[in-house]
Scaffold this active site. Structure first.
Site, PDB file in Angstrom:
ATOM      1  CD  GLU A 182      -2.788   0.909   2.608  1.00 54.21           C
ATOM      2  OE1 GLU A 182      -2.441   0.086   3.469  1.00 54.21           O
ATOM      3  OE2 GLU A 182      -3.812   1.620   2.707  1.00 54.21           O
ATOM      4  CB  CYS A 200      -4.527  -2.324   4.069  1.00 52.65           C
ATOM      5  SG  CYS A 200      -3.743  -2.407   5.700  1.00 52.65           S
ATOM      6  CE  LYS A 209      -7.458   0.671   3.549  1.00 57.85           C
ATOM      7  NZ  LYS A 209      -6.200   1.099   4.220  1.00 57.85           N
TER       8      LYS A 209
END
Lengths: 293, 293
Positions: free
Chosen positions: B48, B152, B119
């Site tokens: 990331e 993540c 995200k």
């Protein structure tokens, strides 16, 4: 009776299938319930179908092991023990309801029979004799906390623990009969994937999960052991039982700690942060063709 | 270019935050992309925010690290490398779109820019500068297979891998910056809970998951390493990277194996067996009060 913290016990042993073994299985279970109660347990979880064995050869044989819920021999026996010893017990029996059979977890306590959960996800030949659970998911308010129920293969479906946790469960009790699947069965630490499924379900839902598995072999099926009680952080409390151990694992748990968000930071909460605005893609979708964006 | 099997690589290293480090981060990333391509990788996953660093101190600083997608410096550089080396690359950048910032994974290939995923679940102070992803989930058809993207903290929400797998992903690529959370950080095997979340998501969805994490410390945040490529059975292929290793993990994968049900028995399929008739309890529910039965 303590309200919280409570002592939770998961029982791991080897039942024997066959109607000729019903009495001895019941005696083995009662002996372990007594031992757990003697050790101060407030909530005791038994393996899946602990008084009947698991690998039936036919629907007819499954019927021969079945009983009504709650007015069958096994659940009534659990209720008697629960009242005498002032404990909560999660068991699992072959339930007969009319012509249907269910793989049914039951919760009893000092106050008697509390409720049941009919396994919603059926494994392998269970599909040949059991009806998939038709009553949804179950969480019961008790004096020691809110107790949710799942059975074995359910934990492979992350939806199940999610729903039960969102229904308010402090602890999810899971009678289990994890059978051998294609290897590797265990990693180098002796832990099977199903134990990790249990740990991650506890972690991502901030809920306790108490899983009682069986051991031994039965008509060609091997069972995995690895009973455990996962904390709200996912990690096992005490330890994960070995693959072949006849044992009881205990954990002293403050069930109320499942009601607070994990203290990670000031901005995150595992339940509040769900993007329910996006999850409608999950519902009712059963194919493998890409969904429209 | 091989279609399938393919060689997947996850890159683990330590980026440095601060605009003064943008160039050196880019050089470090390019060096590792070249190394992975030299080793025959067809699909390379980066951590990331690998070219910017992660722990911004303010929204203003995050802006200073941002670029447009796809027409920004980093994604254009990835696309150039992907074309030159005939590889697919999954990166992750600070995306600026008007006044909004997103934590955005991008997929590029020999054919150029393919797509992005913003995200959807934001961790901690990300909420102070990023906008939660507003484009849903992403799976892209490529010549090597169907590639899904997550970032993540998304993996903490079992809904995410479920949705992306149901959208048809063969492999889910996850740029990651797992930070230290309350201990225990690792078990005795040196594996963190997030790695287990990755493994169990792969297992219960019968999908490959390739997670590239970063290492090192940055402005008080420590990162976990533990990059891994999980097989459709959930177990790591090759190995799980250590907490501090500067390394690349490889796996040779037949992506088409994600399209068949696990060969466990004749009666079960992890996707077909979902009880979508019961899962409506999941949707839109955000409270903690028990749902009605």
């Amino acid at each position: 009776m303590r309200v919280s913290p409570v002592r939770v016990a998961v029982v791991q042993f080897e039942p024997r299938v066959g109607v000729e073994n019903l009495e001895s299985n019941a005696a083995e279970v009662e002996r372990r319930l007594a031992a757990a109660a003697d050790s101060g347990a407030n909530l005791i979880v038994l393996p899946e179908l602990a008084t009947t064995g698991y690998v039936f050869e036919s629907r007819e044989e499954a019927y021969a092991h079945a009983e009504a819920v709650p007015n069958g021999r096994t659940v009534e026996s659990f209720a008697t023990i629960a009242a005498e010893r002032r404990v909560y017990i999660v068991g699992c029996v072959v339930e007969r309801d009319g012509e249907k059979l269910f793989d049914t977890a039951v919760l009893v306590g000092p106050e008697g029979y509390i409720g049941r959960y009919r396994k919603t996800h059926l494994w392998n030949t269970e599909k040949l004799w059991f009806t998939p659970g038709d009553e949804g998911f179950s969480v019961f308010d008790t004096r020691i906390g809110r107790i949710g129920l799942l059975v074995c293969w359910d934990i492979w479906f992350p939806e199940t623990a999610r729903i039960v946790a969102q229904m308010g469960a402090d602890i999810i009790c899971v009678p289990t009969g994890w059978v051998w699947t294609p290897p590797p069965l265990y990693d180098e630490s002796g832990v099977c994937m199903a134990a990790y499924l249990t740990m991650t379900a506890a972690h991502s839902n901030n809920v306790f999960i108490a899983t009682a598995d069986r051991i031994g072999q039965e008509r060609g099926a091997g069972f995995m052991g690895n009973s455990l009680i996962a904390g709200t952080n996912g990690w096992p409390i005490d330890r994960i039982a070995g693959p072949d151990e006849d044992t009881i694992i205990y954990a002293d748990i403050d069930l109320t700690s499942a009601r607070t968000a994990p203290i990670w930071n000031q901005l995150n909460d595992l339940h509040r942060d769900r993007r329910t605005d996006l999850y409608d893609q999950m519902l009712g979708y059963t194919g493998s063709v890409p969904l429209p964006r």
